[in-house]
Design a protein around this motif. Structure first.
Motif, PDB file in Angstrom:
ATOM      1  N   ASP A 180       0.640  -1.143   0.042  1.00 11.70           N
ATOM      2  CA  ASP A 180       0.053   0.123   0.061  1.00 11.70           C
ATOM      3  C   ASP A 180       0.787   1.200   0.007  1.00 11.70           C
ATOM      4  O   ASP A 180       0.363   2.244  -0.084  1.00 11.70           O
ATOM      5  CB  ASP A 180      -0.897   0.182   1.404  1.00 11.70           C
ATOM      6  N   ARG A 191      -6.134  -1.547 -10.436  1.00 12.25           N
ATOM      7  CA  ARG A 191      -6.283  -2.375  -9.223  1.00 12.25           C
ATOM      8  C   ARG A 191      -5.684  -3.839  -9.606  1.00 12.25           C
ATOM      9  O   ARG A 191      -5.455  -4.221 -10.596  1.00 12.25           O
ATOM     10  CB  ARG A 191      -7.529  -2.521  -8.819  1.00 12.25           C
ATOM     11  N   SER A 211      -9.134   2.815 -12.328  1.00  8.55           N
ATOM     12  CA  SER A 211      -9.710   3.715 -11.576  1.00  8.55           C
ATOM     13  C   SER A 211      -8.812   4.910 -11.591  1.00  8.55           C
ATOM     14  O   SER A 211      -7.813   4.983 -12.301  1.00  8.55           O
ATOM     15  CB  SER A 211      -9.996   3.350 -10.007  1.00  8.55           C
ATOM     16  N   VAL A 235      -6.682   7.753  -8.873  1.00  9.30           N
ATOM     17  CA  VAL A 235      -6.236   8.328  -7.528  1.00  9.30           C
ATOM     18  C   VAL A 235      -5.621   9.933  -7.677  1.00  9.30           C
ATOM     19  O   VAL A 235      -5.132  10.150  -8.679  1.00  9.30           O
ATOM     20  CB  VAL A 235      -5.126   7.424  -7.191  1.00  9.30           C
ATOM     21  N   TRP A 294      -9.432   8.468  -3.484  1.00  6.52           N
ATOM     22  CA  TRP A 294      -9.489   7.356  -4.365  1.00  6.52           C
ATOM     23  C   TRP A 294     -10.871   7.317  -5.419  1.00  6.52           C
ATOM     24  O   TRP A 294     -11.917   7.870  -4.683  1.00  6.52           O
ATOM     25  CB  TRP A 294      -9.545   6.088  -3.515  1.00  6.52           C
ATOM     26  N   ASP A 295     -10.852   6.727  -6.451  1.00  7.17           N
ATOM     27  CA  ASP A 295     -11.761   6.541  -7.147  1.00  7.17           C
ATOM     28  C   ASP A 295     -12.442   7.481  -7.597  1.00  7.17           C
ATOM     29  O   ASP A 295     -12.091   8.627  -8.192  1.00  7.17           O
ATOM     30  CB  ASP A 295     -12.625   5.247  -6.646  1.00  7.17           C
ATOM     31  N   SER A 298      -6.597   8.967   4.043  1.00  2.00           N
ATOM     32  CA  SER A 298      -7.086   8.387   2.737  1.00  2.00           C
ATOM     33  C   SER A 298      -8.495   8.260   2.480  1.00  2.00           C
ATOM     34  O   SER A 298      -9.424   7.549   3.415  1.00  2.00           O
ATOM     35  CB  SER A 298      -6.554   6.813   3.165  1.00  2.00           C
ATOM     36  N   GLY A 357     -11.598   7.281   0.746  1.00  6.07           N
ATOM     37  CA  GLY A 357     -12.092   6.374  -0.455  1.00  6.07           C
ATOM     38  C   GLY A 357     -13.656   5.956   0.054  1.00  6.07           C
ATOM     39  O   GLY A 357     -14.347   6.909   0.462  1.00  6.07           O
TER      40      GLY A 357
END
Length: 431
Positions: A11, A283, A289, A291, A308-309, A340, A342
């Motif tokens: 990660d 992914r 996707s 970032v 994200w996404d 983060s 998401g």
């Protein structure tokens, strides 16, 4: 073996970067270190040699940690879907920061109690099981590391019924589920907040939330409050819950950016001080996707934020105020604490000052983002408005953005015109 080491930090850096750092380590050691030894050094440099049990809810695929064995469960037999029998056993382990369960299956489950004793300290490399509360070990060995912790396993806190004033922060579309008796229902998930902070919401009867939207609040009597399978609070609304109007809107607390620590789930507020462009990524399952990296600041600190996404695809402007609800904090690739954002978080842009206006214009998808344009002025907007729609929007004008409070459709959308024209041309061809 190196792939296991990479999974400890997957990660934080890409596999290509991991391999590059391994080669650099080997060169720095005069080619005396092999690939495995160099991989261990890279993992150590990234702060992931070993984590504490409280850090087992991070995003990496594998974890390496030391723990003391507290207790064993009985080996239980169960029926698999294919009709065969299976075995499962749990071992409760702990360090000074908390405890977790190691889950063993079949032959390992039958042999584990004969291989290790309560009170021994083991080194574990493992991955998450069915939830973040348990670890499935891939490698386990005895060590001479000393751990001072309570040898009495802590019982899991049982869910309890509570009466809470809740504000809905985000609500996902209803999803169909199948009950054990074969009947179906609709459930809604989302994020809610109260005076105690934020929580994940699960509502097993979508009708109970009919007419409720983010930003609204209710008094919820008899909700279940528990620790979620993936950490943090979880609020469950079911058939035993009573929903009624709220007397006073709950105030959701947030903490200063300077007080954010890794392995927390927090609510923060600040201003964008840096907004970088989104970039694509692939992914592990092969899907693509987006970032995006931004930075937010308040009077106490400046922190990096990874979006994200769908969140990465939104339009943000430097200087805008933002509130981020229910966002996990972690150690980033540079060693700095980062947030983060998401699917389990909610980012809201907040107007500062401004005035209420109504604007009659056309929805346009521009390179800068979705705007409403009346030929004289254009404002950034958010929402599911289609390109080419003629509409009147009511809201707060703040900077370059219109924060929508209501709308009135005034014309025919470009999409409808195109559809009608296509049908007309097809009718001419068939005539």
């Amino acid at each position: 073996m190196v792939r296991y080491h990479y999974a400890l930090v997957d990660d934080l850096i890409s596999r290509e970067e991991f391999d590059r750092r391994i080669e650099k380590k080997i060169e720095a050691c005069g080619n005396l270190a092999d690939e495995v030894a160099a991989a261990l050094l890279v993992v150590r440099d990234l702060g992931r040699s070993h984590v504490k049990i409280k850090g087992l809810r991070g995003r990496s695929s594998l974890f390496c940690f030391y723990a003391k064995i507290l207790a064993y469960s009985e080996v239980k037999e169960f029926d698999r879907a294919d009709g065969n029998k299976g075995l499962v056993a749990r071992v409760t382990v702990a360090d000074e920061t908390g405890q977790t369960d190691l889950v063993f299956w079949d032959e390992q489950a039958a042999a584990i109690s004969e291989s290790f004793e309560a009170g021994e300290v083991v080194e574990v490399i493992g991955r998450h099981g069915k939830s973040l509360k348990e670890i499935q070990p891939l490698n386990l060995r005895k060590t001479h590391v000393e751990i001072n912790c309570d040898m009495n396993p802590k019982e899991q806190r049982q869910p309890e019924r509570k009466d809470i004033d809740l504000m809905f922060i985000s609500l996902q579309p209803a999803k169909t589920f199948t009950r054990k008796d074969g009947t179906t229902g609709e459930m809604v998930s989302g994020i809610v907040g109260d005076a105690g902070g934020t929580a994940r919401l699960l509502c097993w009867d979508a009708v109970m939330l009919s007419g409720l939207t983010p930003g609204m609040a209710v008094h919820a009597g008899g909700v279940l409050e528990k620790e979620g399978d993936f950490g943090g609070r979880e609020i469950v609304i079911d058939e035993n819950t009573q929903i009624s109007p709220v007397v006073q809107m709950p105030e959701i607390p947030y903490i200063p950016l300077g007080e954010v620590k890794p392995d927390q789930t927090v609510t923060v507020s600040g201003h964008f001080v840096q907004v970088l462009p989104p970039r694509p990524f692939t992914r592990r399952d092969g899907t693509s996707s987006w970032v995006r990296n931004v930075r937010i600041s308040d009077e106490t600190a400046t922190l990096p934020v990874v979006l994200w996404d769908d969140e990465a695809s939104r339009t943000f402007l430097t200087g805008e105020k933002v509130i981020i609800y229910h966002v996990p904090a972690r150690v980033g690739r540079t060693g700095e604490t980062e947030l983060s954002v998401g699917r389990g978080s909610c980012l809201i842009i907040v107007p500062e000052g401004g005035e209420r206006i109504s604007i009659d214009g056309t929805i346009i998808e521009s390179p800068e983002g979705k705007v409403i344009d009346n030929g004289v002025q254009a404002f950034l907007i958010e929402g599911s408005y289609q390109h080419g729609t003629e509409i009147i929007l009511h809201g707060i004008m703040s900077g370059k953005r219109l924060f929508i409070e209501g709308d009135e459709k005034t014309g025919i959308s470009l999409e409808i015109v195109q559809t009608d024209l296509k049908q007309f041309l097809e009718s001419l061809e068939s005539a």
